[in-house]
Design a protein around this motif. Sequence first.
Motif, PDB file in Angstrom:
ATOM      1  N   GLU A  39     -15.368  84.921 -48.265  1.00  0.00           N
ATOM      2  CA  GLU A  39     -14.188  84.155 -47.840  1.00  0.00           C
ATOM      3  C   GLU A  39     -13.493  84.833 -46.664  1.00  0.00           C
ATOM      4  OE1 GLU A  39     -12.230  81.690 -51.479  1.00  0.00           O
ATOM      5  OE2 GLU A  39     -12.049  83.866 -51.603  1.00  0.00           O
ATOM      6  N   ALA A  80     -14.855  72.053 -49.533  1.00  0.00           N
ATOM      7  CA  ALA A  80     -13.971  72.139 -50.699  1.00  0.00           C
ATOM      8  C   ALA A  80     -14.772  72.442 -51.961  1.00  0.00           C
ATOM      9  CB  ALA A  80     -13.188  70.841 -50.858  1.00  0.00           C
ATOM     10  N   PHE A  83     -15.637  76.268 -51.707  1.00  0.00           N
ATOM     11  CA  PHE A  83     -14.590  77.291 -51.671  1.00  0.00           C
ATOM     12  C   PHE A  83     -13.451  77.076 -52.658  1.00  0.00           C
ATOM     13  CE2 PHE A  83     -16.598  77.855 -47.514  1.00  0.00           C
ATOM     14  CZ  PHE A  83     -16.737  79.225 -47.493  1.00  0.00           C
ATOM     15  N   ARG A  84     -13.331  75.902 -53.240  1.00  0.00           N
ATOM     16  CA  ARG A  84     -12.244  75.657 -54.185  1.00  0.00           C
ATOM     17  C   ARG A  84     -12.820  75.561 -55.592  1.00  0.00           C
ATOM     18  NH1 ARG A  84      -7.735  71.437 -52.633  1.00  0.00           N
ATOM     19  NH2 ARG A  84      -6.897  72.512 -54.452  1.00  0.00           N
ATOM     20  N   PHE A  87     -13.091  72.358 -58.116  1.00  0.00           N
ATOM     21  CA  PHE A  87     -12.788  71.132 -57.369  1.00  0.00           C
ATOM     22  C   PHE A  87     -13.650  69.965 -57.837  1.00  0.00           C
ATOM     23  CE2 PHE A  87     -13.575  68.286 -53.732  1.00  0.00           C
ATOM     24  CZ  PHE A  87     -12.275  67.932 -53.421  1.00  0.00           C
ATOM     25  N   GLN A 169     -21.297  81.840 -54.900  1.00  0.00           N
ATOM     26  CA  GLN A 169     -20.480  81.096 -55.848  1.00  0.00           C
ATOM     27  C   GLN A 169     -21.276  80.815 -57.116  1.00  0.00           C
ATOM     28  OE1 GLN A 169     -20.424  77.020 -56.110  1.00  0.00           O
ATOM     29  NE2 GLN A 169     -18.251  76.745 -55.615  1.00  0.00           N
TER      30      GLN A 169
END
Length: 219
Positions: A39, A80, A83-84, A87, A169
């Motif tokens: 990130e 999204a 990285f979220r 989500f 991730q």
Amino acid sequence: MLAVQFFPNRSIHSLASLLRQSLPVALTLTPRQAFHSAEEAWTIWALWWLAMAFFSKSTKRRESIGQRIEHLVPAMLGFALVFRGGFGGTWLARPVVSADPLLLWLCLMMTILGLLFAVWARLILGSNWSGMVTIKTNHQLIRRGPYRWIRHPIYTGMLAALLATAMIQGLLSGMVGFAFVLLALYRKARREESFLSQEFGEGFSEHRQHTGMFLPRFT
């Protein structure tokens, strides 16, 4: 058959296990640490990218707002999903990549190298670059640096970095997010090539024959 005889699965697993054990304790990574580092790399890259956007030529022709939305929305959705956390909901939160310390290091390095490759391509492109699909005033057809082999090396670097980050991730949402971004950049690249073909004619057609879209042409 020869590959099976000389490199059985047990040997491959043993080698991977040996490499993992040889990593010093100080160099071991947790998934959280690796993702946080990825990130940070993306953040630094994005800030530099935004700063460089001020150094571009004036625009002669650009895509419509509707055309921009076609690739911008899936790209934003894809990022999204990568990285979220959470989500995509619980269904996409299923792990699909094991948190192996060696793999985490490799993916983190791939993230950084992919972003650096995109930076190199951006610098070579110079003031001809634009975040939208455009033709600039006095636009040049760049054929040096990574553009000697790849027509869209910026996207190549971004996709390599994003795939590596999605693997860090480790969730299904990351893989789906990467697929969304890949689709978005493919659509954008196709429109860019339509613009360039209209602007440069035979020059771009000849360039396309010797290069690949995202990967070098090996034939």
